[in-house]
Design a protein around this motif. Sequence first.
Motif, PDB file in Angstrom:
ATOM      1  N   PRO A   5       1.568  16.478  45.112  1.00  0.00           N
ATOM      2  CA  PRO A   5       1.777  15.460  44.080  1.00  0.00           C
ATOM      3  C   PRO A   5       1.002  14.156  44.322  1.00  0.00           C
ATOM      4  O   PRO A   5       0.551  13.522  43.361  1.00  0.00           O
ATOM      5  N   HIS A   6       0.818  13.765  45.573  1.00  0.00           N
ATOM      6  CA  HIS A   6       0.060  12.543  45.841  1.00  0.00           C
ATOM      7  C   HIS A   6      -1.423  12.740  45.534  1.00  0.00           C
ATOM      8  O   HIS A   6      -2.094  11.831  45.033  1.00  0.00           O
ATOM      9  N   ALA A   7      -1.934  13.923  45.811  1.00  0.00           N
ATOM     10  CA  ALA A   7      -3.322  14.226  45.448  1.00  0.00           C
ATOM     11  C   ALA A   7      -3.468  14.269  43.934  1.00  0.00           C
ATOM     12  O   ALA A   7      -4.464  13.771  43.385  1.00  0.00           O
ATOM     13  N   GLN A   8      -2.488  14.817  43.241  1.00  0.00           N
ATOM     14  CA  GLN A   8      -2.522  14.844  41.774  1.00  0.00           C
ATOM     15  C   GLN A   8      -2.544  13.428  41.210  1.00  0.00           C
ATOM     16  O   GLN A   8      -3.301  13.133  40.277  1.00  0.00           O
ATOM     17  N   LEU A   9      -1.726  12.551  41.762  1.00  0.00           N
ATOM     18  CA  LEU A   9      -1.670  11.158  41.302  1.00  0.00           C
ATOM     19  C   LEU A   9      -3.023  10.483  41.473  1.00  0.00           C
ATOM     20  O   LEU A   9      -3.524   9.835  40.555  1.00  0.00           O
ATOM     21  N   VAL A  10      -3.629  10.651  42.637  1.00  0.00           N
ATOM     22  CA  VAL A  10      -4.935  10.039  42.900  1.00  0.00           C
ATOM     23  C   VAL A  10      -5.987  10.621  41.959  1.00  0.00           C
ATOM     24  O   VAL A  10      -6.783   9.883  41.367  1.00  0.00           O
ATOM     25  N   ARG A  11      -5.996  11.927  41.785  1.00  0.00           N
ATOM     26  CA  ARG A  11      -6.965  12.577  40.899  1.00  0.00           C
ATOM     27  C   ARG A  11      -6.801  12.060  39.462  1.00  0.00           C
ATOM     28  O   ARG A  11      -7.777  11.716  38.794  1.00  0.00           O
ATOM     29  N   GLN A  12      -5.576  11.967  38.995  1.00  0.00           N
ATOM     30  CA  GLN A  12      -5.321  11.461  37.643  1.00  0.00           C
ATOM     31  C   GLN A  12      -5.746   9.997  37.519  1.00  0.00           C
ATOM     32  O   GLN A  12      -6.236   9.580  36.468  1.00  0.00           O
ATOM     33  N   GLY A  13      -5.588   9.232  38.598  1.00  0.00           N
ATOM     34  CA  GLY A  13      -6.026   7.839  38.588  1.00  0.00           C
ATOM     35  C   GLY A  13      -7.537   7.724  38.463  1.00  0.00           C
ATOM     36  O   GLY A  13      -8.048   6.902  37.692  1.00  0.00           O
ATOM     37  N   TYR A  14      -8.262   8.531  39.191  1.00  0.00           N
ATOM     38  CA  TYR A  14      -9.727   8.535  39.082  1.00  0.00           C
ATOM     39  C   TYR A  14     -10.157   8.940  37.670  1.00  0.00           C
ATOM     40  O   TYR A  14     -11.078   8.355  37.101  1.00  0.00           O
ATOM     41  N   GLU A  15      -9.505   9.947  37.119  1.00  0.00           N
ATOM     42  CA  GLU A  15      -9.854  10.398  35.769  1.00  0.00           C
ATOM     43  C   GLU A  15      -9.607   9.293  34.747  1.00  0.00           C
ATOM     44  O   GLU A  15     -10.435   9.051  33.865  1.00  0.00           O
ATOM     45  N   ALA A  16      -8.478   8.602  34.857  1.00  0.00           N
ATOM     46  CA  ALA A  16      -8.163   7.503  33.939  1.00  0.00           C
ATOM     47  C   ALA A  16      -9.166   6.364  34.102  1.00  0.00           C
ATOM     48  O   ALA A  16      -9.649   5.809  33.113  1.00  0.00           O
ATOM     49  N   PHE A  17      -9.504   6.031  35.347  1.00  0.00           N
ATOM     50  CA  PHE A  17     -10.479   4.966  35.598  1.00  0.00           C
ATOM     51  C   PHE A  17     -11.806   5.304  34.943  1.00  0.00           C
ATOM     52  O   PHE A  17     -12.420   4.481  34.264  1.00  0.00           O
ATOM     53  N   GLN A  18     -12.268   6.528  35.124  1.00  0.00           N
ATOM     54  CA  GLN A  18     -13.563   6.928  34.583  1.00  0.00           C
ATOM     55  C   GLN A  18     -13.565   6.906  33.053  1.00  0.00           C
ATOM     56  O   GLN A  18     -14.582   6.600  32.444  1.00  0.00           O
TER      57      GLN A  18
END
Length: 132
Positions: A5-18
Amino acid sequence: MAEHPHAQLVRQGYEAFQRGDMDTLRGMMTGDCTHHVPGSSPLSGDYKGIDNIIDGYYTRLATETDGSFRVELRNIFVDGRGHAMSVHHFTADRGGKHIDEMGGIVFRIVGDKMTDLDECVADMEQTDDFWS
């Protein structure tokens, strides 16, 4: 095997930032979150509070580079105890300068929200020069 779940959160954060989706990023961070930016450039320092992170740093990355700032997530590591570490590649153009660099962020996560982000870069001198 499912992604932590922490990796998912970080991945989703990068996607939102981009995507430039700052509302989604706001929902992923605690109100008192801090983003630490290394170096001695005008963008370096500690951005405390979600508004300072989004408006004072992330939006400035876009405006300072006329929207050319891009980041590509390469990897995420987790420890299962509230820490995640990303590795990414970023590029941007600014004032006749170009940067093509590796970096990463160490995230501290409480529950399902980011509380602290410590950014790192591969070449501090190059990064400072680009943002100065």
